[in-house]
Design an enzyme around this catalytic site. Structure first.
Site, PDB file in Angstrom:
ATOM      1  N   GLY A  12      57.490  49.750  43.527  1.00 31.38           N
ATOM      2  CA  GLY A  12      57.627  51.113  43.042  1.00 31.38           C
ATOM      3  C   GLY A  12      58.979  51.486  42.470  1.00 31.38           C
ATOM      4  O   GLY A  12      59.298  52.669  42.373  1.00 31.38           O
ATOM      5  N   THR A  13      59.771  50.509  42.039  1.00 33.78           N
ATOM      6  CA  THR A  13      61.079  50.861  41.470  1.00 33.78           C
ATOM      7  C   THR A  13      60.925  51.640  40.172  1.00 33.78           C
ATOM      8  O   THR A  13      61.668  52.597  39.936  1.00 33.78           O
ATOM      9  CB  THR A  13      61.966  49.619  41.257  1.00 33.78           C
ATOM     10  OG1 THR A  13      61.263  48.678  40.446  1.00 33.78           O
ATOM     11  CG2 THR A  13      62.345  48.975  42.590  1.00 33.78           C
ATOM     12  N   ASN A  14      59.975  51.248  39.334  1.00 43.20           N
ATOM     13  CA  ASN A  14      59.751  52.012  38.095  1.00 43.20           C
ATOM     14  C   ASN A  14      59.175  53.387  38.403  1.00 43.20           C
ATOM     15  O   ASN A  14      59.558  54.376  37.784  1.00 43.20           O
ATOM     16  CB  ASN A  14      58.836  51.251  37.138  1.00 43.20           C
ATOM     17  CG  ASN A  14      59.579  50.185  36.362  1.00 43.20           C
ATOM     18  OD1 ASN A  14      60.734  50.351  36.012  1.00 43.20           O
ATOM     19  ND2 ASN A  14      58.913  49.078  36.106  1.00 43.20           N
ATOM     20  N   LEU A  84      48.231  46.686  39.322  1.00 45.96           N
ATOM     21  CA  LEU A  84      47.710  45.361  39.033  1.00 45.96           C
ATOM     22  C   LEU A  84      46.201  45.268  38.820  1.00 45.96           C
ATOM     23  O   LEU A  84      45.711  44.240  38.384  1.00 45.96           O
ATOM     24  CB  LEU A  84      48.133  44.383  40.142  1.00 45.96           C
ATOM     25  CG  LEU A  84      49.646  44.223  40.286  1.00 45.96           C
ATOM     26  CD1 LEU A  84      49.959  43.221  41.390  1.00 45.96           C
ATOM     27  CD2 LEU A  84      50.289  43.796  38.971  1.00 45.96           C
ATOM     28  N   ASN A 101      50.906  52.159  29.976  1.00 40.30           N
ATOM     29  CA  ASN A 101      51.282  51.041  30.843  1.00 40.30           C
ATOM     30  C   ASN A 101      52.568  50.423  30.316  1.00 40.30           C
ATOM     31  O   ASN A 101      52.850  50.483  29.116  1.00 40.30           O
ATOM     32  CB  ASN A 101      50.157  49.995  30.831  1.00 40.30           C
ATOM     33  CG  ASN A 101      50.440  48.826  31.759  1.00 40.30           C
ATOM     34  OD1 ASN A 101      50.882  48.996  32.872  1.00 40.30           O
ATOM     35  ND2 ASN A 101      50.170  47.627  31.271  1.00 40.30           N
ATOM     36  N   HIS A 103      54.421  46.693  30.204  1.00 40.94           N
ATOM     37  CA  HIS A 103      54.124  45.267  30.347  1.00 40.94           C
ATOM     38  C   HIS A 103      55.416  44.481  30.174  1.00 40.94           C
ATOM     39  O   HIS A 103      56.167  44.739  29.223  1.00 40.94           O
ATOM     40  CB  HIS A 103      53.081  44.843  29.300  1.00 40.94           C
ATOM     41  CG  HIS A 103      52.623  43.446  29.471  1.00 40.94           C
ATOM     42  ND1 HIS A 103      51.728  43.077  30.452  1.00 40.94           N
ATOM     43  CD2 HIS A 103      52.953  42.315  28.803  1.00 40.94           C
ATOM     44  CE1 HIS A 103      51.524  41.774  30.370  1.00 40.94           C
ATOM     45  NE2 HIS A 103      52.247  41.287  29.376  1.00 40.94           N
ATOM     46  N   ASP A 144      45.995  44.872  28.357  1.00 40.60           N
ATOM     47  CA  ASP A 144      47.165  44.772  27.473  1.00 40.60           C
ATOM     48  C   ASP A 144      46.850  44.774  25.977  1.00 40.60           C
ATOM     49  O   ASP A 144      47.591  44.208  25.185  1.00 40.60           O
ATOM     50  CB  ASP A 144      47.981  43.505  27.814  1.00 40.60           C
ATOM     51  CG  ASP A 144      48.393  43.479  29.272  1.00 40.60           C
ATOM     52  OD1 ASP A 144      48.755  44.542  29.805  1.00 40.60           O
ATOM     53  OD2 ASP A 144      48.362  42.398  29.890  1.00 40.60           O
ATOM     54  N   GLU A 173      63.095  47.946  31.590  1.00 38.56           N
ATOM     55  CA  GLU A 173      62.100  48.904  32.095  1.00 38.56           C
ATOM     56  C   GLU A 173      62.775  50.172  32.610  1.00 38.56           C
ATOM     57  O   GLU A 173      62.373  51.281  32.263  1.00 38.56           O
ATOM     58  CB  GLU A 173      61.287  48.268  33.233  1.00 38.56           C
ATOM     59  CG  GLU A 173      60.364  47.169  32.784  1.00 38.56           C
ATOM     60  CD  GLU A 173      59.716  46.428  33.938  1.00 38.56           C
ATOM     61  OE1 GLU A 173      58.666  45.806  33.693  1.00 38.56           O
ATOM     62  OE2 GLU A 173      60.233  46.459  35.083  1.00 38.56           O
TER      63      GLU A 173
END
Length: 187
Positions: A12-14, A84, A101, A103, A144, A173
Site C-alpha cells: 500500500g505504499t502507492n 492483483l 491502473n 503498471h 493492461d 510511481e
C-alpha cells in the site's frame, strides 16, 4: 469534493502516497480502500489515515457484492494501486473511463496476466532492456490493455538487478501517480 476509491492487494505504499497527496488538496479525497487480502499492509496504512477499509473475497468481487459497495460510495475515480486480481467487467461497465491502473513497465511491453512486480523486473533484466518505466492507463476488460494516459521511463545499466529496477520504478510511481490522478480529476 470528488471521491476516490483505491483498490490494493499489498503493502500500500502507492495507496498511502495518494491518500497523503489528496489530504492536502480540496480537489478530492480518498474515501475508502478496498482489498482482497486480509493481511495486506495497506489496511494498516489506510487506518492510520482514518480511511475506511473494505476487505472482500474473490467471490465477493465476482458476485456483484463489491460493485454494490462501490455504487453506494459512487466514486468519481477508482484507482488500482497494486491490485492483483483481474478487475470485474460489471464494475468496468458501470464506471467507464473512471478506473485507472498503474503498471510497472512501459506498456504494451511486459503486460498481461501474471506480469506484475518482480516477475516484470526479472523479465526486463533477463531481456537486457536499456530502459523501463511506468504506465498509467484506463482499465478495460483485458489485463493492461486499456488506453494509456501517461508513461515515464528510466534508463537501465548493465549493473541493474531486478531489485534496483524495482527501486527505480517505485520512485517513478511515487512521483507521478498522484499528479496524474489530480490532472484527471481536474479535467
Amino acid at each position: 469534493m470528488k471521491k476516490i476509491i483505491v483498490f490494493a492487494s499489498g503493502s500500500g505504499t502507492n495507496a498511502e502516497k495518494i491518500i497523503k497527496h489528496f489530504s492536502k488538496t480540496e480537489i478530492a479525497k480518498v474515501v475508502s480502500v478496498f482489498t482482497n487480502n486480509a493481511s495486506a499492509k495497506v489496511i494498516e496504512r489506510a487506518k492510520n489515515h482514518q480511511i475506511p477499509v473494505e476487505i472482500f473475497s474473490k467471490n465477493d468481487l465476482l458476485e456483484r457484492n463489491v460493485l454494490q459497495k462501490v455504487a453506494e460510495i459512487d466514486p468519481d475515480l477508482i484507482i488500482l494501486a497494486g491490485f492483483l486480481l483481474k478487475f470485474p467487467e460489471n464494475i468496468i461497465e458501470r464506471y467507464p473511463n473512471k478506473i485507472i491502473n498503474i503498471h510497472p513497465a512501459l506498456l504494451p511491453n511486459y503486460g498481461g496476466k501474471g506480469m506484475y512486480g518482480m516477475h516484470i523486473h526479472r523479465a526486463i533484466i533477463n531481456n537486457k532492456e536499456k530502459e523501463t518505466g511506468i504506465s498509467i492507463h484506463y482499465v478495460n476488460e483485458h489485463y493492461d490493455e486499456g488506453a494509456i494516459i501517461f508513461q515515464a521511463n528510466v534508463a537501465l545499466t548493465d549493473e541493474d538487478t531486478p531489485e534496483t529496477v524495482a527501486e527505480k520504478i517505485h520512485e517513478l510511481e511515487q512521483k507521478h501517480f498522484p499528479e496524474i490522478i489530480e490532472q484527471l480529476l481536474k479535467e
